[in-house]
Design an enzyme around this catalytic site. Structure first.
Site, PDB file in Angstrom:
ATOM      1  N   CYS A  10       0.647  -1.238  -0.106  1.00  0.00           N
ATOM      2  CA  CYS A  10       0.063   0.091   0.011  1.00  0.00           C
ATOM      3  C   CYS A  10       0.779   1.291  -0.018  1.00  0.00           C
ATOM      4  CB  CYS A  10      -0.967   0.108   1.376  1.00  0.00           C
ATOM      5  SG  CYS A  10      -1.964   1.488   1.058  1.00  0.00           S
ATOM      6  N   CYS A  45      -0.843   3.998   1.924  1.00  0.00           N
ATOM      7  CA  CYS A  45      -0.694   3.946   3.359  1.00  0.00           C
ATOM      8  C   CYS A  45       0.858   4.431   3.798  1.00  0.00           C
ATOM      9  CB  CYS A  45      -0.854   2.581   3.745  1.00  0.00           C
ATOM     10  SG  CYS A  45      -2.335   1.877   3.097  1.00  0.00           S
ATOM     11  N   ASP A  46       1.858   3.967   3.235  1.00  0.00           N
ATOM     12  CA  ASP A  46       3.224   3.921   3.507  1.00  0.00           C
ATOM     13  C   ASP A  46       4.233   4.734   2.918  1.00  0.00           C
ATOM     14  OD1 ASP A  46       2.377   1.716   5.495  1.00  0.00           O
ATOM     15  OD2 ASP A  46       3.000   0.307   4.100  1.00  0.00           O
TER      16      ASP A  46
END
Ligand code: NDP
Length: 338
Positions: free
Chosen positions: A144, A147-148
């Protein structure tokens, strides 16, 4: 919001939708707007794969694009507004049918009885299985970028894959990382031409062609990705701080393998009206065996599955449980209003 009917002390829904990605949320909008008692179950937060997507550019109505998270939130709010009951962080493990024809959804919290089911469990990122992948999850290995990605400001990352996900998420990572390797096993990308053009024009992106990942190395955190050129056999260690894996997707259908017909790859088999082989059980979205994995496809299927579920309930003949005006109205409402 309509309360679920109590049947011998147990709550019974007209429709339970498993999965709150675009397909499941659209089905939730149509079912609840059709005055069916509707619950939407989601093992994570609502949104599915799009909630992990930075920018959605090909969903009609948003010419500037819209963040996947924002689009998912709007869809969820719309379903809730019409009365769908959202149950997030609730994982489904079993579907069974009682002798009376009522379906039972077993979750990690409860058993829910429902007259119809719409399966929209979606897909998740495929794992590569290479050494280091499992060990470095959360320490440099991710599925992701949204997300990261921000963790890699000023750093170097590798993206594995050559499809839309790899190329689009690789481009997103260039917002943070100084350098992004895209490691692809062939010398031609599968991604859409517009995504390819942008990636080729981005100076931060370096393609590593004809190469497969062999191993992820590091001490505490990821320090290198070893790759091998499939044409020359030559090995190379890319010095990276993060590895993002986008090598395709697998359907979240393992829990269905003994009850619903799946194809060889685990996708749910339906007829053209999205009916599985089980009466009253429909399927839609990316986890269905269909030819196009796109939001536009998923929402179309979500709408069709909802209308079919409404018709199924109408044909059962008895009043929709507890919905005072639902009998005979579910399909009509879901199918004719805009
Ligand atoms: P895809 O299946 O489209 O692509 C997977 C990529 O990974 C391919 O390039 C494939 O190589 C490569 N690959 C597969 N297995 C391996 C392996 N074991 N080792 C190394 N490489 C491997 O998956 P995506 O997640 O990119 O996309 C899934 C679907 O979602 C597609 O239909 C896509 O179009 C859609 N999508 C659409 C978006 C959009 O419209 N904006 C955004 C994201 C996804 P090869 O090409 O050689 O097979």
């Amino acid at each position: 919001m309509p309360e679920p009917t109590s049947e011998n002390g147990a709550d019974v829904f007209d429709v339970v939708i498993v999965g709150a990605g675009p397909a499941g949320l659209t089905a939730g909008i149509y079912c609840s707007r059709g005055r069916l008692k509707t619950a939407v179950l989601e093992r994570n937060m609502a949104g599915g794969q799009i909630a992990l997507t930075d920018l959605v550019e090909n969903y009609p109505g948003f010419p500037e694009g819209i963040s996947g998270f924002d689009l998912a939130t709007k869809m969820k709010d719309q379903a809730v507004k019409f009365g769908a009951e959202m149950r997030e962080i609730e994982s489904v493990s079993e579907l069974r049918t009682d002798p009376d024809g009522c379906h039972v959804i077993v979750t990690d919290r409860e058993e829910i009885r429902t007259r119809a089911v719409i399966l929209a469990p979606g897909v998740e990122g495929r794992r590569s299985g290479i050494p280091g992948e499992a060990e470095f999850i959360g320490r440099g290995v991710s599925w992701c970028a949204t997300c990261d990605g921000a963790l890699y400001r000023g750093r170097t990352v590798a993206v594995i894959g050559g499809g839309d996900s790899a190329v689009e998420e690789g481009m997103f990572l260039t917002k943070f990382a100084d350098k992004v390797y895209i490691v692809h096993r062939r010398d031609q990308l599968r991604a859409a031409p517009i995504a390819q053009e942008r990636a080729f024009a981005n100076a931060k992106v370096e393609f590593v062609w004809d190469s497969v990942p062999k191993r992820i190395d590091g001490e505490e955190m990821v320090e290198a990705l070893e790759v091998e050129n499939v044409k020359t056999g030559e090995g190379r260690a890319l010095p990276v701080n993060g590895v993002f894996i986008y090598i395709g997707q697998i359907p979240n259908t393992t829990w269905l393998k003994d009850t619903v017909a799946l194809d060889d790859s685990g996708y749910i088999v339906t007829d053209g009206l999205l009916r599985t082989q089980l009466p009253g059980v429909f399927a839609c979205g990316d986890a269905r065996a269909n030819p196009l994995k796109q939001i536009a496809m998923a929402i179309g299927e979500g709408a069709l599955a909802a209308v079919q579920a409404g018709r199924y309930l109408d044909e059962l003949g008895s009043p929709a449980l507890g919905a005072k005006d639902a009998a005979g109205e579910g399909a009509a409402a879901a199918g004719t209003q805009r």
